[in-house]
Design a protein around this motif. Structure first.
Motif, mmCIF file in Angstrom:
data_model
loop_
_atom_site.group_PDB
_atom_site.id
_atom_site.type_symbol
_atom_site.label_atom_id
_atom_site.label_comp_id
_atom_site.label_asym_id
_atom_site.label_seq_id
_atom_site.Cartn_x
_atom_site.Cartn_y
_atom_site.Cartn_z
ATOM 1 N N GLN A 35 23.927 -7.066 15.896
ATOM 2 C CA GLN A 35 24.030 -8.447 15.449
ATOM 3 C C GLN A 35 23.888 -9.380 16.651
ATOM 4 N N ARG A 36 23.323 -10.570 16.390
ATOM 5 C CA ARG A 36 23.244 -11.600 17.430
ATOM 6 C C ARG A 36 23.210 -12.961 16.737
ATOM 7 N N LEU A 37 23.416 -14.001 17.509
ATOM 8 C CA LEU A 37 23.341 -15.354 16.975
ATOM 9 C C LEU A 37 21.987 -15.959 17.302
ATOM 10 N N LYS A 38 21.356 -16.543 16.290
ATOM 11 C CA LYS A 38 20.080 -17.223 16.445
ATOM 12 C C LYS A 38 20.353 -18.716 16.594
ATOM 13 N N GLY A 40 22.254 -19.996 18.521
ATOM 14 C CA GLY A 40 23.659 -20.173 18.859
ATOM 15 C C GLY A 40 24.620 -20.215 17.700
ATOM 16 N N VAL A 41 24.114 -20.306 16.451
ATOM 17 C CA VAL A 41 25.016 -20.486 15.307
ATOM 18 C C VAL A 41 24.722 -19.558 14.138
ATOM 19 N N GLU A 42 23.495 -19.109 13.997
ATOM 20 C CA GLU A 42 23.100 -18.389 12.786
ATOM 21 C C GLU A 42 22.984 -16.890 13.060
ATOM 22 N N LEU A 43 23.737 -16.114 12.297
ATOM 23 C CA LEU A 43 23.752 -14.669 12.491
ATOM 24 C C LEU A 43 22.431 -14.041 12.055
ATOM 25 N N VAL A 44 21.937 -13.107 12.854
ATOM 26 C CA VAL A 44 20.787 -12.301 12.461
ATOM 27 C C VAL A 44 21.048 -10.878 12.920
ATOM 28 N N THR A 45 20.641 -9.907 12.130
ATOM 29 C CA THR A 45 20.794 -8.503 12.504
ATOM 30 C C THR A 45 19.408 -7.891 12.681
ATOM 31 N N ASP A 46 19.378 -6.726 13.313
ATOM 32 C CA ASP A 46 18.076 -6.072 13.449
ATOM 33 C C ASP A 46 17.570 -5.567 12.107
ATOM 34 N N VAL A 47 18.452 -5.502 11.104
ATOM 35 C CA VAL A 47 18.007 -5.126 9.757
ATOM 36 C C VAL A 47 17.176 -6.258 9.145
ATOM 37 N N ASP A 48 17.585 -7.514 9.381
ATOM 38 C CA ASP A 48 16.784 -8.647 8.908
ATOM 39 C C ASP A 48 15.343 -8.512 9.396
ATOM 40 N N VAL A 49 15.194 -8.239 10.683
ATOM 41 C CA VAL A 49 13.862 -8.157 11.271
ATOM 42 C C VAL A 49 13.096 -6.952 10.734
ATOM 43 N N ALA A 50 13.789 -5.816 10.603
ATOM 44 C CA ALA A 50 13.126 -4.607 10.104
ATOM 45 C C ALA A 50 12.663 -4.779 8.660
ATOM 46 N N VAL A 51 13.502 -5.404 7.834
ATOM 47 C CA VAL A 51 13.135 -5.620 6.429
ATOM 48 C C VAL A 51 11.997 -6.627 6.336
ATOM 49 N N ASP A 52 12.048 -7.677 7.155
ATOM 50 C CA ASP A 52 10.974 -8.667 7.164
ATOM 51 C C ASP A 52 9.649 -8.011 7.557
ATOM 52 N N THR A 53 9.706 -7.126 8.548
ATOM 53 C CA THR A 53 8.494 -6.429 8.992
ATOM 54 C C THR A 53 7.939 -5.546 7.879
ATOM 55 N N LEU A 54 8.824 -4.824 7.178
ATOM 56 C CA LEU A 54 8.393 -3.982 6.052
ATOM 57 C C LEU A 54 7.688 -4.817 4.993
ATOM 58 N N ALA A 99 26.506 -8.394 6.804
ATOM 59 C CA ALA A 99 27.189 -7.873 7.984
ATOM 60 C C ALA A 99 28.677 -7.637 7.728
ATOM 61 N N LYS A 100 29.261 -8.447 6.843
ATOM 62 C CA LYS A 100 30.699 -8.349 6.574
ATOM 63 C C LYS A 100 31.050 -7.355 5.475
ATOM 64 N N GLY A 101 30.030 -6.822 4.794
ATOM 65 C CA GLY A 101 30.306 -5.871 3.720
ATOM 66 C C GLY A 101 30.464 -6.495 2.348
ATOM 67 N N LEU A 102 30.082 -7.773 2.204
ATOM 68 C CA LEU A 102 30.137 -8.432 0.894
ATOM 69 C C LEU A 102 28.880 -8.117 0.086
ATOM 70 N N ARG A 103 28.921 -8.425 -1.204
ATOM 71 C CA ARG A 103 27.872 -7.965 -2.112
ATOM 72 C C ARG A 103 26.808 -9.017 -2.429
ATOM 73 N N HIS A 104 27.068 -10.281 -2.116
ATOM 74 C CA HIS A 104 26.071 -11.322 -2.411
ATOM 75 C C HIS A 104 25.018 -11.351 -1.314
ATOM 76 N N VAL A 105 24.042 -10.475 -1.471
ATOM 77 C CA VAL A 105 22.953 -10.272 -0.518
ATOM 78 C C VAL A 105 21.678 -10.118 -1.335
ATOM 79 N N ALA A 106 20.594 -10.753 -0.914
ATOM 80 C CA ALA A 106 19.378 -10.692 -1.728
ATOM 81 C C ALA A 106 18.122 -10.665 -0.875
ATOM 82 N N VAL A 107 17.109 -10.003 -1.398
ATOM 83 C CA VAL A 107 15.746 -10.075 -0.886
ATOM 84 C C VAL A 107 15.016 -11.104 -1.741
ATOM 85 N N SER A 108 14.350 -12.053 -1.096
ATOM 86 C CA SER A 108 13.687 -13.122 -1.832
ATOM 87 C C SER A 108 12.210 -13.158 -1.463
ATOM 88 N N ILE A 109 11.339 -13.042 -2.467
ATOM 89 C CA ILE A 109 9.894 -13.080 -2.250
ATOM 90 C C ILE A 109 9.278 -14.047 -3.264
#
Length: 269
Positions: A35-38, A40-54, A99-109
């Motif tokens: 995980q890192r901050l984009k 300075g304020v917005e969380l991004v994980t390497d999963v975000d990038v990997a899924v975006d690449t896919l 990242a926190k383990g909550l369920r409201h997560v979505a892929v949007s296309i």
């Protein structure tokens, strides 16, 4: 390149979103992501990038040369004059929830043609739900037709919203929040705009308002509109920017409360 029908584009978008969802489920199970901050304020994980690449690779495979706007790969395109054909992607809407383990997560296309949203797919892997719509074909959740609620007064309106990462910017939104809490049934804040839009589309929520980014709302906007919800903006859309791509001051409601909701929010400014 063969011309794709809307039905074919929708089917492929569903397939790609659900494959991306499998990647997200696996990443959550393995808990190996960084995980890192984009900015300075917005969380991004390497999963975000990997899924975006896919998703990007799959779209390029099926729709070579069509423009793509996504949160992690080319966000600088955001409100440039859109290409004739444009895919708008959020690989993980609700990154903090993920990242926190909550369920409201979505892929949007979403897919737009000449500035008009034509196809929308939102897949929520932890809820096992896929919302989908294409212009003129209605909206669905797991292939079952959906429609907005019958709420007809602010007293019975359950409202969703969200807040920016910048804490200073949140202060400006407090008068609107106070007005909604005083005038409506209650407020929900789920942390994933794409799912809020789907929840209005299927009647779980009655209204949603927020300023977001294009990738947060394009697909859900199509789904809500096709379901029969009313979609619009609380401010003028700048000249030259397509309404279906302009992410500021969105308002999406069940039809009977749109005008009253708009009046309540504007009066609070």
């Amino acid at each position: 390149m063969a011309a794709y029908t809307l039905e074919a584009r929708l089917a492929l978008a569903i397939e790609i979103a659900e494959d991306a969802g499998k990647m997200i489920l696996t990443a959550r199970e393995q808990q190996g992501f960084s995980q890192r901050l984009k900015a300075g304020v917005e969380l991004v994980t390497d999963v975000d990038v990997a899924v975006d690449t896919l998703i990007s690779q799959r779209l390029e495979e099926h729709f070579p040369g069509e423009a793509r706007l996504s949160e992690e790969l080319n966000p600088e395109r955001a409100l440039q004059t859109p290409a004739e054909q444009l895919w708008v992607v959020d690989p993980i809407d609700g990154t903090v929830n993920f990242a926190k383990g909550l369920r409201h997560v979505a892929v949007s296309i979403g897919w737009m043609e000449n500035g008009v949203g034509k196809v929308g797919v939102i897949h929520a892997p932890f809820l096992g739900e896929t919302f989908s719509a294409a212009e003129g074909m209605g909206a669905f959740c797991n292939k079952q037709p959906i429609k907005p609620s019958g709420a007809d007064s602010l007293d019975s309106t359950l409202v969703a919203t969200g807040f920016p990462y910048q804490k200073e910017a949140r202060k400006k939104l407090l008068p609107r929040l106070a007005a909604v809490l005083a005038g409506c049934q209650d407020v929900r804040r789920n942390g994933a705009a794409a799912q809020d839009l789907c929840d209005v589309a299927c009647g779980r929520l009655d209204a949603y308002y927020e300023s977001v980014s294009p990738w947060d709302f394009v697909a859900g906007w199509v789904i809500a509109r096709e379901a029969g919800a009313r979609v619009g903006h609380l401010t003028e859309v700048p000249e030259g920017v397509p309404e279906d791509l302009y992410p500021e001051q969105l308002l999406v409601t069940t039809p009977k409360v749109y005008e009253a909701m708009a009046a309540l929010l504007k009066a609070a400014d």
